[in-house]
Design a protein around this motif. Structure first.
Motif, PDB file in Angstrom:
ATOM      1  N   ILE A 171     -10.532   0.197  -8.148  1.00  0.00           N
ATOM      2  CA  ILE A 171     -10.010   1.562  -8.260  1.00  0.00           C
ATOM      3  C   ILE A 171      -8.591   1.499  -8.806  1.00  0.00           C
ATOM      4  O   ILE A 171      -7.756   0.752  -8.295  1.00  0.00           O
ATOM      5  CB  ILE A 171      -9.997   2.269  -6.888  1.00  0.00           C
ATOM      6  N   SER A 172      -8.310   2.274  -9.846  1.00  0.00           N
ATOM      7  CA  SER A 172      -6.928   2.400 -10.311  1.00  0.00           C
ATOM      8  C   SER A 172      -6.320   3.652  -9.711  1.00  0.00           C
ATOM      9  O   SER A 172      -6.997   4.658  -9.507  1.00  0.00           O
ATOM     10  CB  SER A 172      -6.867   2.454 -11.847  1.00  0.00           C
TER      11      SER A 172
ATOM     12  N   SER B  27       0.909  11.071  -7.759  1.00  0.00           N
ATOM     13  CA  SER B  27       1.441  10.490  -6.524  1.00  0.00           C
ATOM     14  C   SER B  27       0.629   9.287  -6.049  1.00  0.00           C
ATOM     15  O   SER B  27       1.078   8.525  -5.200  1.00  0.00           O
ATOM     16  CB  SER B  27       1.445  11.548  -5.416  1.00  0.00           C
ATOM     17  N   GLY B  28      -0.586   9.151  -6.563  1.00  0.00           N
ATOM     18  CA  GLY B  28      -1.465   8.081  -6.095  1.00  0.00           C
ATOM     19  C   GLY B  28      -2.268   8.437  -4.862  1.00  0.00           C
ATOM     20  O   GLY B  28      -3.077   7.632  -4.387  1.00  0.00           O
ATOM     21  N   LYS B  29      -2.100   9.652  -4.317  1.00  0.00           N
ATOM     22  CA  LYS B  29      -2.776  10.030  -3.071  1.00  0.00           C
ATOM     23  C   LYS B  29      -4.299  10.007  -3.220  1.00  0.00           C
ATOM     24  O   LYS B  29      -5.011   9.547  -2.332  1.00  0.00           O
ATOM     25  CB  LYS B  29      -2.311  11.404  -2.607  1.00  0.00           C
ATOM     26  N   GLN B  30      -4.790  10.542  -4.350  1.00  0.00           N
ATOM     27  CA  GLN B  30      -6.243  10.579  -4.519  1.00  0.00           C
ATOM     28  C   GLN B  30      -6.823   9.175  -4.660  1.00  0.00           C
ATOM     29  O   GLN B  30      -7.856   8.852  -4.086  1.00  0.00           O
ATOM     30  CB  GLN B  30      -6.617  11.423  -5.729  1.00  0.00           C
ATOM     31  N   GLY B  31      -6.145   8.322  -5.422  1.00  0.00           N
ATOM     32  CA  GLY B  31      -6.640   6.954  -5.587  1.00  0.00           C
ATOM     33  C   GLY B  31      -6.641   6.181  -4.286  1.00  0.00           C
ATOM     34  O   GLY B  31      -7.575   5.428  -3.998  1.00  0.00           O
ATOM     35  N   VAL B  32      -5.596   6.358  -3.485  1.00  0.00           N
ATOM     36  CA  VAL B  32      -5.528   5.690  -2.188  1.00  0.00           C
ATOM     37  C   VAL B  32      -6.633   6.210  -1.268  1.00  0.00           C
ATOM     38  O   VAL B  32      -7.288   5.436  -0.553  1.00  0.00           O
ATOM     39  CB  VAL B  32      -4.142   5.878  -1.558  1.00  0.00           C
ATOM     40  N   ALA B  33      -6.859   7.525  -1.279  1.00  0.00           N
ATOM     41  CA  ALA B  33      -7.933   8.092  -0.464  1.00  0.00           C
ATOM     42  C   ALA B  33      -9.287   7.562  -0.898  1.00  0.00           C
ATOM     43  O   ALA B  33     -10.170   7.303  -0.066  1.00  0.00           O
ATOM     44  CB  ALA B  33      -7.903   9.619  -0.549  1.00  0.00           C
ATOM     45  N   LEU B  34      -9.476   7.355  -2.199  1.00  0.00           N
ATOM     46  CA  LEU B  34     -10.724   6.761  -2.690  1.00  0.00           C
ATOM     47  C   LEU B  34     -10.877   5.319  -2.201  1.00  0.00           C
ATOM     48  O   LEU B  34     -11.974   4.889  -1.832  1.00  0.00           O
ATOM     49  CB  LEU B  34     -10.748   6.788  -4.217  1.00  0.00           C
TER      50      LEU B  34
ATOM     51  N   ALA C  27      -2.681  -0.707  -8.565  1.00  0.00           N
ATOM     52  CA  ALA C  27      -1.704   0.281  -8.122  1.00  0.00           C
ATOM     53  C   ALA C  27      -0.564   0.411  -9.122  1.00  0.00           C
ATOM     54  O   ALA C  27       0.282  -0.476  -9.243  1.00  0.00           O
ATOM     55  CB  ALA C  27      -1.161  -0.096  -6.745  1.00  0.00           C
ATOM     56  N   ALA C  28      -0.546   1.539  -9.847  1.00  0.00           N
ATOM     57  CA  ALA C  28       0.620   1.904 -10.635  1.00  0.00           C
ATOM     58  C   ALA C  28       1.627   2.561  -9.696  1.00  0.00           C
ATOM     59  O   ALA C  28       1.544   2.382  -8.477  1.00  0.00           O
ATOM     60  CB  ALA C  28       0.188   2.828 -11.775  1.00  0.00           C
TER      61      ALA C  28
ATOM     62  N   VAL D 149       2.705   6.914  -2.033  1.00  0.00           N
ATOM     63  CA  VAL D 149       2.119   6.606  -0.728  1.00  0.00           C
ATOM     64  C   VAL D 149       1.802   5.122  -0.684  1.00  0.00           C
ATOM     65  O   VAL D 149       1.552   4.499  -1.723  1.00  0.00           O
ATOM     66  CB  VAL D 149       0.839   7.437  -0.471  1.00  0.00           C
ATOM     67  N   PRO D 150       1.803   4.508   0.512  1.00  0.00           N
ATOM     68  CA  PRO D 150       1.508   3.074   0.593  1.00  0.00           C
ATOM     69  C   PRO D 150       0.030   2.787   0.376  1.00  0.00           C
ATOM     70  O   PRO D 150      -0.827   3.651   0.612  1.00  0.00           O
ATOM     71  CB  PRO D 150       1.933   2.710   2.021  1.00  0.00           C
ATOM     72  N   ALA D 151      -0.258   1.595  -0.077  1.00  0.00           N
ATOM     73  CA  ALA D 151      -1.645   1.164  -0.216  1.00  0.00           C
ATOM     74  C   ALA D 151      -2.252   0.991   1.173  1.00  0.00           C
ATOM     75  O   ALA D 151      -1.559   0.625   2.118  1.00  0.00           O
ATOM     76  CB  ALA D 151      -1.710  -0.148  -0.993  1.00  0.00           C
ATOM     77  N   PRO D 152      -3.550   1.259   1.325  1.00  0.00           N
ATOM     78  CA  PRO D 152      -4.178   1.140   2.641  1.00  0.00           C
ATOM     79  C   PRO D 152      -4.414  -0.318   3.023  1.00  0.00           C
ATOM     80  O   PRO D 152      -4.453  -1.209   2.155  1.00  0.00           O
ATOM     81  CB  PRO D 152      -5.504   1.882   2.458  1.00  0.00           C
ATOM     82  N   ALA D 153      -4.595  -0.546   4.304  1.00  0.00           N
ATOM     83  CA  ALA D 153      -4.928  -1.886   4.786  1.00  0.00           C
ATOM     84  C   ALA D 153      -6.364  -2.221   4.400  1.00  0.00           C
ATOM     85  O   ALA D 153      -7.192  -1.336   4.183  1.00  0.00           O
ATOM     86  CB  ALA D 153      -4.775  -1.949   6.306  1.00  0.00           C
ATOM     87  N   GLY D 154      -6.634  -3.504   4.295  1.00  0.00           N
ATOM     88  CA  GLY D 154      -8.005  -3.943   4.075  1.00  0.00           C
ATOM     89  C   GLY D 154      -8.468  -3.897   2.642  1.00  0.00           C
ATOM     90  O   GLY D 154      -9.664  -4.003   2.378  1.00  0.00           O
ATOM     91  N   VAL D 155      -7.538  -3.735   1.682  1.00  0.00           N
ATOM     92  CA  VAL D 155      -7.910  -3.758   0.275  1.00  0.00           C
ATOM     93  C   VAL D 155      -6.992  -4.728  -0.454  1.00  0.00           C
ATOM     94  O   VAL D 155      -5.853  -4.980  -0.040  1.00  0.00           O
ATOM     95  CB  VAL D 155      -7.824  -2.360  -0.376  1.00  0.00           C
TER      96      VAL D 155
END
Length: 415
Positions: free
Chosen positions: A190-191, A210-217, A232-233, A237-243
Motif C-alpha cells: 500500500i502506498s 495527510s496519509g490517513k486513508q493509506g494508514v487506515a487501509l 510511506a511518503a 499520522v504515524p505508521a501502524p504497528a505490525g506492518v
C-alpha cells in the motif's frame, strides 16, 4: 462474555498482552491460563494485572472449584495464542497434562487457535495434520502471518496481529463458524501520503495528502490477515504497528519502491497522492529573490505513471497455472469541471490505467485531504455496479479491503 485466554510458550506471548487488553476494554471477563513454558516469556503477574483475575496453570490450584472442569464448561470462548506446534499437537491428540489442555478438552463453546512458530515447524507434515484434525473437530485455526520471525528468519509463522485475532474471535462467537480472514496468507503493498518534489534545499512541490486513508487501509489489510508493506511518503499520522514501512519522498523514489515491492505482492493499492510533475532542475542552493525583481521560471517535467506501469508489468508477467493475477487498485482524487463530472473523469482514468479497481474521491480544499471522514465510489474494470462507501476513513478502508477480499476469492477469474 467469559473468555479463557490460553498462552503458549513462544516468544510471541508478549503480543498477547495487547490482545488481552482488547478483550478487557470491550468489557469481557477474561481468565488467562498460561502454560508453564510461557511464563518464561511473560510472568503470571502481568496476566493478573491486565486481566484483574488470578492466574494459574496447575490443576491442583483451587481444587475445590474443580477449575479443570469448570473453566471449560463456563467459557463462552477459548482463544489460544500463541498456539505453538507443541500446543497444537497436545490439543489434537487430546492430552491433558496441565490446566490449559484440560480446559480445552472440557470446552463446550467455540475454540480459536492463533498459531506462531518457525516456518519449518508450521509447514511440517505433523503440524499440518494436527491443524486439519483440530479444524475437522470444529476448532478455528488461523493461518499465521508472514514476516520476520525470531532471529534472522522470515516466512509464514508470525503470530497474527492482536487486532486480527480479536476480530476473528468476535466473528467466531457471532456464529460465523466458517469465517476466514479474507486476506490471510496474502501480501499487500500500500502506498500512502503525498510525494514531495524538491525545488531547492528548502522548498518543494507537494500536496495536501495527510496519509490517513493509506494508514487506515494498512490497518484494515493487517486485520484481515495480510502481510502489509506500507510505502510511506509524507504523512501527518504515524505508521501502524505490525506492518513493514518503506519510507519514500519523491515520485521517482515511490516508483522504485513500488516496482520492487510488487514483485512478491498479491495486491498493490496505490493510495498515495503522487505528484504529476517535478521540477526539471533542482537548485543546489536556495532560490533567492533577485534585486531586479525578476520572477523565477520553473520548468516542470512529467513524472512516470506508476500505476499504469505496475499494470503493464503485471500483464506482461502473467499468472502461473492455477493462480490469479495480481490485483491492482488505484485511487483517483478528482474534481469536476465544465467538461465532465467526477465519475466521468474517473471512468476514463480506470480504462486508461487498466487497474482492477479504482477508488474515486471527490476532492477539494476542505474535502478528503486531512479529514477523518471520506466518501468514495469503487469502480471495477469488470464493469460491475459501482460501490459506494461513506464514513470514517477506518470504515471506508474496511469496505475497500472487504471488496478486495471478494475479488481475490471470487470463483470466476478476472477478465
Amino acid at each position: 462474555m467469559r473468555i479463557v485466554l490460553g498462552v503458549g510458550g513462544g516468544i510471541a506471548a508478549y503480543k498477547v498482552a495487547s490482545l488481552l487488553r482488547l478483550f478487557t476494554e470491550a468489557g469481557h471477563h477474561v481468565t488467562v491460563i498460561p502454560t508453564e513454558a510461557s511464563t518464561r516469556f511473560v510472568g503470571t503477574a502481568t496476566w493478573e494485572a491486565l486481566s484483574g483475575n488470578p492466574v494459574s496453570n496447575s490443576v491442583f490450584d483451587d481444587v475445590h472449584q474443580v477449575n479443570h472442569v469448570r473453566l471449560g464448561h463456563e467459557a463462552d470462548l477459548i482463544v489460544v495464542a500463541p498456539a505453538t506446534a507443541d500446543l497444537l499437537a497436545k490439543a489434537a491428540t487430546g492430552q491433558a497434562g496441565d490446566l490449559l489442555t484440560n480446559t480445552l478438552l472440557m470446552a463446550r463453546g467455540p475454540v480459536l487457535f492463533a498459531p506462531a512458530m518457525h516456518t519449518e515447524m508450521w509447514q511440517h507434515a505433523a503440524t499440518r495434520a494436527n491443524v486439519e484434525t483440530l479444524r475437522g473437530r470444529g476448532a478455528a485455526v488461523l493461518e499465521p502471518a508472514t514476516g520476520r520471525l525470531t532471529g534472522a528468519d522470515s516466512g509464514p509463522g508470525r503470530l497474527p496481529e492482536p487486532e486480527a485475532i480479536y476480530d476473528a474471535a468476535m466473528a467466531l462467537v457471532q456464529g460465523q463458524s466458517d469465517f476466514q480472514l479474507p486476506l490471510a496468507g496474502r501480501t499487500v503493498t500500500i502506498s500512502a501520503g503525498g510525494t514531495r518534489e524538491p525545488l531547492d534545499p528548502v522548498r518543494f512541490l507537494g500536496n495536501r495528502s495527510s496519509g490517513k486513508q493509506g494508514v487506515a487501509l494498512a490497518v484494515a489489510a493487517r486485520n484481515a490477515g495480510a502481510t502489509v508493506r506500507l510505502l510511506a511518503a509524507h504523512m501527518d499520522v504515524p505508521a501502524p504497528a505490525g506492518v513493514e514501512v518503506v519510507p519514500v519522498e519523491t515520485a521517482l523514489q515511490l516508483r522504485e519502491a513500488a516496482l520492487a515491492a510488487a514483485a512478491d505482492s498479491d495486491v498493490v493499492i496505490m493510495s498515495a497522492a503522487v505528484a504529476d510533475f517535478r521540477p526539471a532542475e533542482i537548485s543546489d542552493t536556495k532560490i533567492k529573490k533577485r534585486d531586479d525583481h525578476a520572477d523565477p521560471v520553473i520548468t516542470l517535467v512529467r513524472n512516470p505513471d506508476i500505476l499504469q506501469e505496475l499494470v503493464e508489468l503485471r500483464n506482461l508477467k502473467g499468472a502461473g497455472a492455477g493462480e490469479k493475477q495480481q490485483l491492482i487498485v488505484g485511487f483517483a482524487a478528482e474534481t469536476g469541471d465544465s467538461q465532465g463530472d467526477v465519475l466521468a473523469y474517473a471512468e476514463a482514468k480506470l480504462h486508461r490505467k487498466g487497474c482492477d479497481l479504482l477508488v474515486v474521491n471527490h476532492v477539494g480544499t476542505d474535502r478528503v485531504f486531512g479529514q477523518d471522514h471520506n466518501s468514495v465510489v469503487i469502480l471495477a474494470r469488470s464493469g460491475s455496479e459501482p460501490q459506494e462507501a461513506t464514513g470514517t476513513k477506518t470504515e471506508v478502508s474496511a469496505a475497500i479491503i472487504s471488496r478486495i477480499g471478494l475479488e481475490l476469492n471470487s470463483v470466476s477469474p478476472r477478465a
